[in-house]
Every structure is written in structure tokens, then in C-alpha cells.
Design an enzyme around this catalytic site. Structure first.
Site, PDB file in Angstrom:
ATOM      1  N   ASP A 230       0.799  -1.220   0.067  1.00  0.00           N
ATOM      2  CA  ASP A 230       0.008  -0.196  -0.107  1.00  0.00           C
ATOM      3  C   ASP A 230       0.884   1.335   0.082  1.00  0.00           C
ATOM      4  O   ASP A 230       2.042   1.116   0.371  1.00  0.00           O
ATOM      5  CB  ASP A 230      -0.879  -0.057   1.285  1.00  0.00           C
ATOM      6  CG  ASP A 230      -2.119   0.605   1.153  1.00  0.00           C
ATOM      7  OD1 ASP A 230      -2.274   1.493   0.122  1.00  0.00           O
ATOM      8  OD2 ASP A 230      -3.211   0.277   1.960  1.00  0.00           O
TER       9      ASP A 230
ATOM     10  N   ASP B 142     -10.734   2.111  -3.509  1.00  0.00           N
ATOM     11  CA  ASP B 142     -10.975   1.882  -2.335  1.00  0.00           C
ATOM     12  C   ASP B 142     -12.434   1.876  -2.068  1.00  0.00           C
ATOM     13  O   ASP B 142     -13.174   1.586  -1.001  1.00  0.00           O
ATOM     14  CB  ASP B 142     -10.537   2.874  -1.140  1.00  0.00           C
ATOM     15  CG  ASP B 142      -9.210   2.436  -0.609  1.00  0.00           C
ATOM     16  OD1 ASP B 142      -8.868   1.334  -0.934  1.00  0.00           O
ATOM     17  OD2 ASP B 142      -8.742   3.274   0.367  1.00  0.00           O
TER      18      ASP B 142
HETATM   19  C1  DGJ Z   1      -5.990   1.730   1.728  1.00  0.00           C
HETATM   20  C2  DGJ Z   1      -6.162   0.460   1.108  1.00  0.00           C
HETATM   21  O1  DGJ Z   1      -6.535   0.810  -0.370  1.00  0.00           O
HETATM   22  C3  DGJ Z   1      -7.307  -0.444   1.792  1.00  0.00           C
HETATM   23  O2  DGJ Z   1      -7.482  -1.364   0.912  1.00  0.00           O
HETATM   24  C4  DGJ Z   1      -6.650  -0.822   2.973  1.00  0.00           C
HETATM   25  O3  DGJ Z   1      -5.603  -1.814   2.870  1.00  0.00           O
HETATM   26  C5  DGJ Z   1      -6.332   0.403   3.974  1.00  0.00           C
HETATM   27  N1  DGJ Z   1      -5.444   1.400   3.432  1.00  0.00           N
HETATM   28  C6  DGJ Z   1      -5.507  -0.034   5.185  1.00  0.00           C
HETATM   29  O4  DGJ Z   1      -5.077   0.879   5.841  1.00  0.00           O
END
Ligand code: DGJ
Length: 708
Positions: free
Chosen positions: A442, A506
Site C-alpha cells: 500500500d 477503495d
Molecule cells: C488503503 C487500502 O486501499 C485499503 O484497501 C486498506 O488496505 C487500507 N489502506 C489499510 O490501511
């Protein structure tokens, strides 16, 4: 000397370059069947009155020193000198479909090395420049761009805007005078401006019109330009965007642009995408053994930071029952990470949450026959972390300024060797001591004032990120990586050389995903597009969707589930089982076939599908986004099948369409083909089509076609 004319050719695309005095692309477009080098004589331009007395070729470097007046391809200087280079070709190497042109400006002490490679199988043209400083004194590079000409009829741009939880939104601009400029300064490929665009004949669509498309494979800042010169000539330009003073070349040193990928089509956007997809599948993806992509269960929207191993094991058991093949523990597993305000950087297992380590959970997952994955965000640090308390100077930023936090975090300076070594060591620890198959990598914030020891360092930061990932991939070749940056913030071909899939967004809202995934599909094939069935009430939008609409929307990517399966009721669980099984049965087709997006007169209906490479099978998704414009939705015409073959039409999935004894619903009677087996020719399907049923907004139906 007669100028050398070089032709790069493939069944779909031709590129014709005049190599002297410096390289000028004369033609870039669909394959020409009867080309002879002398044909280019017809392109010798007029020199109009009232301007320079000579013709000014639009070269690969668009030199202002030739009198081009537009945005030059090389901008730089040597303490104020050598700022307007003009290149002359000194060497041409043409082998198969690869062309290397060396060009010199001895006065400015610069050499430009231009590489053009046309991929015969896909028709995608790949290009880059390398600028070499041949003088002893330092040369500062402000800009180094690649330039591609466009024909005058390229009158409309399609670029992408976006934001977090709403990525890949196409928008159109008419190109008449001046041009369109897109700059991304966010420090990653970005949610806001995907580094790619198309230009085409006015009104080009999925199935119609001439289109030229480019994508810059680069995960940092970029600048893309579609320009109309005052003489009417048009061009595309693409470059990594350099911050002040970022690129200095000592004597003998060189700087390369990222690779630019380009494709063109006479039959709309579908053919363009199919070329990019073919290129990605054959040249970029390093998916081990080409085995099927396992269906995921990701814990994030199920439990967030609340990690209890016993409960996570229950989630894993339930996931396996649903048909899940890879189980991923998201954020929250490391020391002090109880919320998103602390602990990034402290890559040690939280022994309070996992007193027996991760091994029991991993073993449980493996015993269930699933793979195991875990989340990391190595490039980041929370001010509330042991790492920050020990090394506040490891933060990326300009000394003397206060950096704003983003999602309560700072970025680490990857150009600092200590930082790099620390991260390598911690990731090495994680991967060497645990049986991990998959890393979700991430990157949750934008970068402000990227600097190493006070000097701008965004390009170097991006390259160090690549190096970190490369080192880990070399040490752990069996591990797969996902590129995630708050969802779709780092999606491009260069990072895809190092990872296996993207977390697209997301936002798991199926309605939003329909447009986000469609936007991404212009450049990326379905198998790299992470698409999960989220909670019935979406966490990003609070909107509610049926399991049918969520299942069918997630079906057309690398599928997963993102919720707590233990807490779900029977209806939802039956749905998960159904759509996971459906995905698995269609996966070989979805992950190898040609993606089609079908033009439809009513924008409230969005139609996409995949046709098998041999055209013997296809699957089509009809999604109703909002209320249909008319009472009857018209016919669905399906391109891409064999005109002379006959196909059996099957309804693979449909929402309940007729509700007896209820008023106000959509239909009284279904189209006949939905009630009895129906066989028709590929020609009929392409030219005439199927009468569509009336669907409710935010619902979808899936149609299968099988050659008889
Ligand atoms: C952002 C990601 O896109 C989510 O899927 C998740 O992993 C969160 N961060 C976790 O902090």
C-alpha cells in the site's frame, strides 16, 4: 544523402520514420498493406508566406532551435548555455521492428538516443529517449519529453480525471486551437490524473472512429500534452515531470525518459484497448506459470484493525467454504497498529494481538487449501511510531519546513541508504520467517516537497521504490505483489513490471465500480484489476446493492470478497458461493479474451463483455446504472463473433425481473429469447441483436454465448 526511411510494421500497426536530418515520425497508425518508401514524397510540406522560409519537421525532440515554437522535447542548460539543442542523426540501427537512432548536437555537447520498438503481436509502439551529456561540465535537464505526431483530424481528447474512491473518470475536450495539458505533481501515478490519454476523430466511441492512445509507464509525476500548433499540425507529448534542479547530468552521464506506450485504431476504443491488453499480457505481466488467479478474501472492510487470531481463523474457515482461494490479512497486524494514527514503520509483529505469532493463522489458512497474503505499507511512517521517535530525520521533505501529514503519516526518504536498508531488512524478515504467498503493498499519501538532503528527489524516490520492490522480488520470486495506493493511486505499466495486480479503488460500491473499472479497462486487462464483492451497504458511499449487482460487477476482474463472511446471513453467503463459482467457471475466458465495451444509445445502460480469442465463446454483462431513458431499452448488438458461425444464447444470471402482484415494476413479459433456447448467427448478433429486457437501476444481467 537521401534521407533514410524506416518502416516498423505489424499486422495492426505501421510506423514510418524519416531518420534525417533528425527523426520525424511521418506516419503512425493502422497497418498499410502496399507501402513503398518513395510514397513519403507526397508528404513534402508547403512553406507558407509570412513565417520561416524553411520547412520545420516535427521531430521526436520537437526542437525549438529548428523553429518549432511549441513545447520542445529537450529543455535544459549548462549554466545558462547550450539551452536550445538541434540534433542531427549520426547513426541508425534498424533490426526487425526495433529502431535505434543516435543524434548529436556537438555544439551543445549532447547526444540523444531514441529507441522505438513496435511489438509485432500487439501493434503497440514503445519509445524512449536517453539524453547523454558529452561535455565535461554539468548539464541541467528541466524537461525531456517524447513527441508523437497526430493527423489534423484528431479533434477530440479523452483523458481521465479522478480522486480517491472515484478513479479513472473519462472526460472529453475538443482540440481545435492551443491544446490540452495534464500535469500530475502528487508523487505517484495518482488517483487524479492517470498517465494516459486518447485523441481521435470527433465523436469516437468504443466501436467507431479513429483513435490514437498513449500511456506513460511511470509511477511518479508526469506531464501529458495534446497540442495543436498554429500551423494546424497536432502532436502528443509525454514526459516524467522534473522538479527544479532534480536532473543534473555530470560529464558522460545520461538520463532516460520512462517508456511511452502507444497504439492506434480505425475502429474505436475497443481495438485500442485490445492492443494494450495483448501487450500487457505478453510483455509486462510476470504472473507465475500463468496459473488461474486465486479468488481473494481481504479482511480490511470486515474487521479493520480488530485482529483476533481465533476469529480470523473462523473467517478463513468460512472463506474456504465460499470457494475463496487466497486469504489476506490487511492493515493492523504489527506492533501498536490499533488505528490509522500510529505505528507505520514499526514492522514487527504485534505480540499482544498475535501471542503465538502469525504461524497458527497461516497454517490454518494453508490447511484449508488457501494461499496466504498480508498487507504492508513500507514507504510510510507515522509520527507516532518507534521508528519516527528514533529517526525523525528519515522523513522525506525539505529541511526547515513543516511537512503536512496525510492520513496521519509522513513518507520515508528512500534515497537515504539507512532507510532503504531498514525497509529491506524488515520486509526480508517478514517474508523469510512466514509462509507468505502474496503481499498487498500500500501507499496511502501524496508527496509534498520530496527532497533528499535538500534537493528535489521525486524521480529518485520513485526509482528507489522500484529498486526496493525489485530486490524483494529477486529474493522471493514465488511471492506475488499487489500495487495499492489507497486503491487506484499507483496504477501504470512500469509498476506492473513488478507486481501482479492492482487494487483498483477503495470504493467497493458496485455502481461506482462500473465506471471506475470501465475507465481502467481502456489500458488494463481484467486479470490485473482487483474487484471485490463488498458489504451490502458500501462503506465508501453507504449505498446498498443486491448481491447480484455486486457479484456481477466484481466478476469481471481479479475477483475477491472484502467483508466479514462470518457475520453474513444465508442469502448473502449463497450469493458469494454462486458468484465465486461463476467467476471460476468463466475465469479462463475473462482472463484471456478480448475485452469489448459496447456502444449503446442510452448511457444509463452500460454493456461490456469478453470474447474468447478464437471467438467460440463470449460473455456479456448488461448493467443498468440509472433509470432507462425509454420504456423499451432497444437491442443489444454484440460485435466480435464469427459472422458465419451460430451461437447458443444462455442467460447466465439475471435479477428477478417480473414481480407478480406488484405494481410499478419494470416488465409484464420477458423478451422471447430469455424464455426458450435461442440460436443465432454471429452476423445477426452484430448487425441486428437481441431485444433487451427492462432492468431496474443498479442491477445487471449476464449473457453467455457458445458457438454451436
Ligand atoms: C488503503 C487500502 O486501499 C485499503 O484497501 C486498506 O488496505 C487500507 N489502506 C489499510 O490501511
Amino acid at each position: 544523402m537521401e534521407p533514410t526511411i524506416v518502416r516498423l510494421t505489424s499486422p495492426t500497426t505501421d510506423v514510418i520514420v524519416r531518420c534525417q536530418p533528425f527523426a520525424e515520425i511521418l506516419y503512425w497508425g493502422p497497418h498499410l498493406s502496399g507501402f513503398m518508401p518513395e510514397d513519403v514524397l507526397t508528404l513534402s510540406r508547403a512553406v507558407p508566406n509570412g513565417r520561416l522560409d524553411v520547412d520545420t519537421p516535427l521531430t521526436l525532440a520537437a526542437e525549438s532551435g529548428r523553429g518549432l515554437f511549441g513545447s520542445p522535447g529537450v529543455e535544459g542548460h549548462r549554466d545558462g548555455y547550450d539551452w536550445s539543442p538541434v540534433f542531427t542523426t549520426s547513426e541508425i540501427t534498424h533490426q526487425d521492428n526495433q529502431l535505434l537512432i543516435l543524434a548529436e548536437d556537438p555544439q551543445a555537447g549532447l547526444q540523444l538516443r531514441s529507441e522505438l520498438q513496435l511489438d509485432s503481436a500487439s501493434g503497440v509502439l514503445k519509445m524512449r529517449h536517453t539524453l547523454i551529456n558529452h561535455h565535461a561540465a554539468r548539464y541541467w535537464v528541466n524537461r525531456l519529453a517524447l513527441t508523437l505526431p497526430l493527423p489534423e483530424r484528431a479533434g477530440e481528447v479523452m483523458a481521465f480525471h479522478g480522486r480517491w474512491i472515484r478513479e479513472f473518470q473519462p472526460h472529453r475536450i475538443t482540440l481545435e486551437h492551443g491544446g490540452y495539458l495534464q500535469e500530475n505533481r502528487r508523487g505517484r501515478s495518482s488517483h487524479e490524473y492517470f498517465p494516459g490519454m486518447m485523441v481521435g476523430s470527433r465523436g469516437f466511441s468504443e466501436q467507431q472512429g479513429e483513435v490514437w492512445g498513449i500511456h506513460l509507464g511511470w509511477s511518479g509525476n508526469h506531464r501529458l500534452r495534446a497540442d495543436v500548433k498554429t500551423d494546424g499540425r497536432r502532436l502528443l507529448q509525454a514526459e516524467a515531470l522534473y522538479l527544479p534542479g532534480e536532473q543534473e547530468l555530470e560529464g558522460g552521464a545520461s538520463l532516460s525518459t520512462p517508456w511511452l506506450y502507444a497504439a492506434s485504431s480505425r475502429t474505436g476504443l475497443n481495438a485500442l484497448s485490445q492492443q494494450f491488453h495483448r501487450y500487457v499480457r505478453q510483455n509486462i505481466l510476470r504472473f507465475p506459470d500463468h496459473r488461474p488467479r486465486p479468488v481473494h478474501l481481504n479482511t480490511w472492510e470486515g474487521i479493520y484493525f480488530d485482529h483476533q487470531p481465533e476469529y480470523i481463523m473462523q473467517m478463513a474457515t468460512k472463506s474456504a467454504e465460499l470457494g475463496v482461494e487466497r486469504f489476506i490479512i490487511d492493515d493492523g497486524w504489527f506492533r501498536g497498529r490499533d488505528h490509522d494514527r500510529a505505528a507505520l514503520g514499526d514492522w514487527y509483529l504485534d505480540e499482544k494481538k498475535y501471542p503465538n505469532g502469525l504461524a497458527p493463522v497461516i497454517e490454518h489458512v494453508k490447511q484449508l487449501g488457501m494461499e496466504f497474503g498480508i498487507w504492508v505499507e513500507p514507504e510510510m511512517i507515522n509520527p507516532d511510531s518507534d521508528l519516527f521517535r528514533a529517526h525523525p530525520d528519515w522523513v522525506l521533505g525539505l529541511p526547515g519546513y513543516q511537512q503536512p501529514t496525510g492520513r496521519f503519516q509522513y513518507v520515508l526518504d528512500l534515497c537515504n541508504p539507512q532507510v532503504f536498508e531498514y525497509l529491506l531488512e524488515r520486509m526480508n524478515w517478514l517474508l523469510s520467517n512466514h509462509d507468505i504467498d502474496y503481499i498487498k503493498w500500500d501507499m496511502n499519501r501524496e508527496i509534498v516537497q520530496p527532497a533528499h538532503l535538500g534537493r528535489a528527489s521525486l524521480t529518485a524516490q520513485t526509482e528507489q521504490f522500484y529498486r526496493l520492490l525489485d530486490s524483494l522480488r529477486e529474493r522471493f520470486p514465488q511471492v506475488e505483489f499487489e500495487s495499492c495506493a489507497s486503491g487506484g493511486g499507483r496504477i501504470d505499466f512500469e509498476v506492473l513490471q513488478r507486481c501482479h495486480r492492482f487494487w483498483t479503488s477503495d470504493n467497493n460500491d458496485a455502481l461506482e465500480r462500473q465506471t471506475i473499472q470501465r475507465g481502467m479497462s481502456y489500458f488494463f486487462p481484467p486479470e490485473v484489476m482487483g474487484s471485490h464483492i463488498g458489504n451490502r451497504q458500501c462503506h465508501a458511499t453507504e449505498r446498498q446493492h443486491s448481491i447480484g449487482f455486486r457479484g456481477l460487477t466484481a466478476l469481471f476482474g481479479h475477483m475477491g470478497i472484502e467483508l466479514d463472511p462470518v457475520k453474513e446471513g444465508d442469502t448473502e453467503q449463497l450469493g458469494f458461493v454462486r458468484y465465486v463459482a461463476l467467476h471460476k467457471s468463466l475465469r479462463p475466458l475473462l482472463h484471456s479474451g478480448d475485452v469489448i465495451r459496447i456502444d449503446h444509445h442510452d448511457p444509463s445502460t452500460q454493456i461490456n463483455g469478453v470474447v474468447a480469442p478464437g471467438q467460440e465463446r463470449a460473455v456479456i454483462l448488461v448493467s443498468q446504472l440509472t433509470m432507462p431513458n425509454h420504456q423499451l431499452p432497444g437491442n443489444l448488438r454484440i460485435p466480435g463473433l464469427r459472422p458465419d458461425a451460430r451461437y447458443r444464447i444462455t442467460l447466465l444470471d439475471t435479477p428477478p425481473l417480473i414481480h407478480q402482484q406488484q405494481g410499478g415494476h419494470t416488465m409484464r413479459q420477458l423478451p422471447a429469447w430469455m424464455k426458450q433456447p435461442c440460436d443465432v448467427s454471429g452476423e445477426w448478433l452484430a448487425q441486428v441483436g437481441l431485444a433487451l429486457p427492462v432492468l431496474d437501476p443498479e442491477s445487471a444481467m449476464l449473457i453467455g454465448l457458445e458457438q454451436l
